[in-house]
Write a protein that holds these residues in place. Structure first.
Motif, PDB file in Angstrom:
ATOM      1  N   VAL A  36       0.861  -1.178   0.000  1.00  0.00           N
ATOM      2  CA  VAL A  36       0.000   0.000   0.000  1.00  0.00           C
ATOM      3  C   VAL A  36       0.900   1.231   0.000  1.00  0.00           C
ATOM      4  O   VAL A  36       1.780   1.359   0.867  1.00  0.00           O
ATOM      5  N   ALA A  38       1.101   5.412  -0.144  1.00  0.00           N
ATOM      6  CA  ALA A  38       0.438   6.708  -0.021  1.00  0.00           C
ATOM      7  C   ALA A  38       1.089   7.715  -0.957  1.00  0.00           C
ATOM      8  O   ALA A  38       2.312   7.821  -1.002  1.00  0.00           O
ATOM      9  N   PHE A  60       5.082   6.009  -5.161  1.00  0.00           N
ATOM     10  CA  PHE A  60       3.781   6.164  -5.811  1.00  0.00           C
ATOM     11  C   PHE A  60       3.963   6.458  -7.298  1.00  0.00           C
ATOM     12  O   PHE A  60       3.378   5.793  -8.157  1.00  0.00           O
ATOM     13  N   SER A  72      -4.173  10.527  -2.277  1.00  0.00           N
ATOM     14  CA  SER A  72      -4.471   9.312  -3.040  1.00  0.00           C
ATOM     15  C   SER A  72      -3.627   8.144  -2.526  1.00  0.00           C
ATOM     16  O   SER A  72      -2.617   8.338  -1.841  1.00  0.00           O
ATOM     17  N   TRP A  73      -4.045   6.935  -2.898  1.00  0.00           N
ATOM     18  CA  TRP A  73      -3.359   5.715  -2.457  1.00  0.00           C
ATOM     19  C   TRP A  73      -3.291   4.709  -3.593  1.00  0.00           C
ATOM     20  O   TRP A  73      -4.156   4.705  -4.471  1.00  0.00           O
ATOM     21  N   ALA A 119     -10.654   7.184   1.958  1.00  0.00           N
ATOM     22  CA  ALA A 119      -9.718   6.200   1.419  1.00  0.00           C
ATOM     23  C   ALA A 119      -9.665   4.944   2.270  1.00  0.00           C
ATOM     24  O   ALA A 119      -9.482   3.832   1.745  1.00  0.00           O
ATOM     25  N   LEU A 123      -8.990   0.521   1.446  1.00  0.00           N
ATOM     26  CA  LEU A 123      -7.692  -0.090   1.730  1.00  0.00           C
ATOM     27  C   LEU A 123      -7.914  -1.419   2.424  1.00  0.00           C
ATOM     28  O   LEU A 123      -8.990  -1.677   2.964  1.00  0.00           O
ATOM     29  N   ILE A 132       3.145  -0.677   4.198  1.00  0.00           N
ATOM     30  CA  ILE A 132       2.548   0.630   3.915  1.00  0.00           C
ATOM     31  C   ILE A 132       3.678   1.646   3.777  1.00  0.00           C
ATOM     32  O   ILE A 132       4.399   1.936   4.740  1.00  0.00           O
ATOM     33  N   GLY A 134       5.112   5.349   3.020  1.00  0.00           N
ATOM     34  CA  GLY A 134       4.732   6.759   2.997  1.00  0.00           C
ATOM     35  C   GLY A 134       5.194   7.498   4.234  1.00  0.00           C
ATOM     36  O   GLY A 134       5.795   6.920   5.145  1.00  0.00           O
ATOM     37  N   ALA A 138       0.526  10.799   6.275  1.00  0.00           N
ATOM     38  CA  ALA A 138      -0.458  10.146   5.409  1.00  0.00           C
ATOM     39  C   ALA A 138      -1.378   9.212   6.183  1.00  0.00           C
ATOM     40  O   ALA A 138      -2.338   8.681   5.610  1.00  0.00           O
TER      41      ALA A 138
END
Length: 444
Positions: A36, A38, A60, A72-73, A119, A123, A132, A134, A138
């Motif tokens: 995932v 961010a 990203f 956004s993700w 969001a 997820l 994850i 980021g 985030a």
């Protein structure tokens, strides 16, 4: 000049397949089920409502050419189509990101949200099963970036090997930068100020300061001795002896990083020194080949530059003695270059393997930004320089080696600041590809 764009519809699918394969292995190493990423959130100035310029998470924009969609993700689960959770807020204060479009959208399941908190519903439920990536800001409720080392070490190391899609992006970024460098040189020749040269550069790239990959270095005369000079004098100097410009451009999230140095018409001795550094730099670029140790190439550069200092009458000692006694470090105090790609100073320049670890810099060279052995797919900058920096020259003057330096000659060159020549070069299976020289050739 028109910039020819590559056929991204053909280049992007293999790029995405490569990223999926890398993500699969990174998740396996870390024991996670989902990757995932961010895009990031805007950060605000202290006690103010003014945001800093937004910089997207490089992980990203590695997956898709979206650089202006904070909140956004991206979600990737092995065996499934990647998902983009795309924030298009209801907002009349700011420009809302445009709807996703282009060569990449068919490869994603896209969910549009109107509020950043929405969001979380799109997820994975179990954050503990997610790698994850980021910044801390985030974080959503119960879903905080953990940036696991096992996954990041692998992904960062693999980012060194550019796909054909990435190289295509970098070729365009180089062409944009070369076109703007031509405009900046013309502004210098016309007697413009640093500020006006900068404006000419922006106009040629059609990019704002915040869209460029880094802040331009536009240095006239002695300002060229400040390695990261960004002040931009508004009035032209009474006599413009020299011009050093370190500036790049961006394309779909990828950077170019180009430096050139110019002399005024009457500065013939300085012009000759520029030519010598340029010739040496071209020679270093030809050595960007598979199996070449980057630190050894850096040390080689010191020896070649020492020979230039001797040939041009700055030093009387041998090149070997100049390097051994760190005389060259006073004139060339930074590293030969660095990895470049999604970031100007790209990651993993010191990484020992895809499992982590660090390859140390050679003793006495604390500012070298890469210590790996070059391999096909890597892109590095090659940026030797010779500078006349008052602080470093004062330190050198206090050393025993000072007796073998022509200080009258050195003092005469302080007004020029310094020289740096920088190209972005691709290591291949054979001859290196010089993105910068090719771009200048295309620019005419």
């Amino acid at each position: 000049m028109d910039i020819q764009h590559p056929d991204l519809h053909q280049l992007y699918p293999p790029h995405l397949s490569t990223l999926k394969a890398r993500a699969d292995k990174a998740l396996l190493r870390g024991g996670f089920d989902h990757l995932v990423v961010a895009a990031g959130q805007a950060a605000y100035q202290f006690l103010d409502d003014r945001p800093y310029p937004f910089a997207v998470n490089p992980h990203f924009k590695h997956w898709l050419p979206v650089t202006k969609a904070p909140g956004s993700w991206l979600v990737y689960t092995p065996g499934r189509k990647p998902k983009l959770v795309y924030l298009q807020p209801h907002d009349y204060w700011h420009v809302v990101p445009e709807a996703p479009a282009g060569y990449w959208v068919e490869h994603f399941d896209i969910v549009i949200i109107r509020d950043a908190k929405e969001a979380r519903a799109h997820l994975p439920n179990d954050a503990a099963r997610c790698a994850i990536l980021g910044e801390a800001n985030a974080a959503l409720d119960g879903f905080t970036p953990n940036n696991p080392a096992a996954a990041l070490d692998y992904l960062h190391y693999q980012r060194s090997y550019k796909t054909a899609y990435e190289l295509a992006m970098m070729r365009v970024a180089s062409k944009l930068g070369a076109r703007a460098h031509r405009a900046a040189e013309a502004a210098f020749r016309a007697g413009e100020s640093e500020f006006d040269i900068h404006l000419a550069y922006l106009a040629a790239t059609r990019q704002t300061d915040n869209e460029l990959p880094y802040g331009n270095i536009i240095a006239l005369n002695e300002h060229g001795a400040v390695l990261h000079y960004t002040e931009l004098g508004h009035a032209p100097p009474a006599h413009a002896h020299s011009f050093l410009i370190d500036a790049g451009a961006s394309f779909h999230g990828y950077a170019s990083d180009i430096t050139r140095t110019y002399a005024s018409a009457e500065a013939s001795e300085f012009s000759a020194l520029i030519d010598a550094v340029d010739a040496a730099q071209r020679g270093f670029c030809t050595k960007v080949r598979a199996g070449q140790s980057y630190p050894e190439l850096h040390i080689h550069a010191h020896h070649v530059l020492a020979g230039i200092l001797k040939d041009h009458g700055f030093i009387r000692m041998s090149a070997e003695s100049a390097v051994e006694n760190r005389v060259t470090s006073a004139f060339f105090p930074h590293g030969l270059g660095h990895p470049i790609g999604l970031q100007v100073h790209d990651v993993a320049g010191f990484q020992a393997s895809d499992s982590g670890g660090t390859i140390p810099r050679p003793a006495g060279h604390p500012y070298l930004r890469m210590t790996r052995v070059l391999e096909p797919g890597m892109v590095v900058t090659i940026e030797p320089g010779l500078y006349f920096i008052d602080m470093l020259l004062a330190e050198l003057k206090a050393k025993p080696a000072a007796k073998d330096i022509d200080w009258t000659k050195v003092d005469a060159f302080r007004k020029y600041g310094g020289i740096r020549i920088e190209d972005d070069v691709v290591c291949t299976d054979g001859e290196p590809e010089n993105l910068t020289r090719d771009a200048f050739a295309a620019a005419g």
